[in-house]
Design a protein around this motif. Sequence first.
Motif, short mmCIF file in Angstrom:
data_model
loop_
_atom_site.label_atom_id
_atom_site.label_comp_id
_atom_site.label_asym_id
_atom_site.label_seq_id
_atom_site.Cartn_x
_atom_site.Cartn_y
_atom_site.Cartn_z
N LEU A 133 30.64 69.53 28.66
CA LEU A 133 31.81 70.35 28.39
C LEU A 133 32.06 71.29 29.56
N ALA A 180 36.41 67.98 29.30
CA ALA A 180 35.07 67.40 29.20
C ALA A 180 34.91 66.36 30.30
N LEU A 190 28.35 63.19 27.55
CA LEU A 190 29.40 64.19 27.70
C LEU A 190 28.85 65.50 28.24
#
Length: 356
Positions: free
Chosen positions: A221, A227, A219
């Motif tokens: 952000l 995301a 991931l």
Amino acid sequence: MQRRSFLASVLAASVLPQLSWADAGDPAYLAAAQTADGAFALHGLSLAGESLFALPLPARGHAATAHPTRPLAVAFARRPGTFALVIDCALGQETARLTPPAGRQFNGHGTFSADGARLYTSEVVAETSEGRLGIWDTASWQRIGECATHGVGPHDVKRLPLSEDLLVANGGIQTDPTDRTKLNIATMRPNLARLGPDGALISLAEAPEDLAQNSLRHLALLSDGRAAVATQWEGDPAEAPPLLALWEDGRLTFCPVPEAEMLVMQNYAGSIAYCPARAEIAITSPKGGAVQVFDAAGRFRATHRRADACGVAPAPAGFTVTDGNGAISTLGAAGLQPATRLDVKWDNHLIALDRA
């Protein structure tokens, strides 16, 4: 006299300066590596790629996470992991060594609460690969609880900005607890789960049926609350599906690449980063020896070649990229340019410290 001495010691402690990341050399990044003699270490790197410290790890590391205010790093073992090492980077000392409970395995990633009082660790139930988040008190480094991740095979976990909510990438793959044989590829269901700090499920975003074998892994952000997620395709290798998806309000949107670029990454994205300065997303593939760049809307921009490139993190004018051959490169308007090299093998991830 005893009371006066006690009060004096409390007063002295209250005025002692608190160590900060500046006392650890003000690193911009954390990265695990294997040294030339086969040992393992966690490095603190400057923006220029200089190693400011190298602290020993008991085995191969994977990712790390940095305390939001104190110069503490938690280095996670490569999954399935049996250690998470808490390191005081200013003093160069091991503070604690976390071990998962019986029947659990660490899965290589973790994150702190906003105030740094809690650490959340990505874990699985070893026999079933059911996801768990371990919850640890950072004053005592004692485990104080756990919660379900609402999926199988969780990997990366991030705390959403201006929030205590957590976003978990449940990869969807059930593995044998001893040899990591993948057991459920035909039926896997990866998802991104948004959890409250108490573990309550807020939203669940699943890949569509035709991309259900696209394991959601890592991931990044974005500045606007969305995301980006990097994936690894477990289906027919000839299909070459998108390896980048965007998450927003509990929904996933996959980002295609031009046909000529589809096979470059060999169906494997190893790491991901977002650069606010350029509003770009980068995903890496050590298997393909490539870095692909997209804009913040998920539109493809370019492919850059670099053998065994995997670690990637934002830099002031683009990205910093590490590879398994020891090189540290910059990626920006001038393309991918080698900057420096250390006599190590960089592992999968390059973790940026918040320098705000």
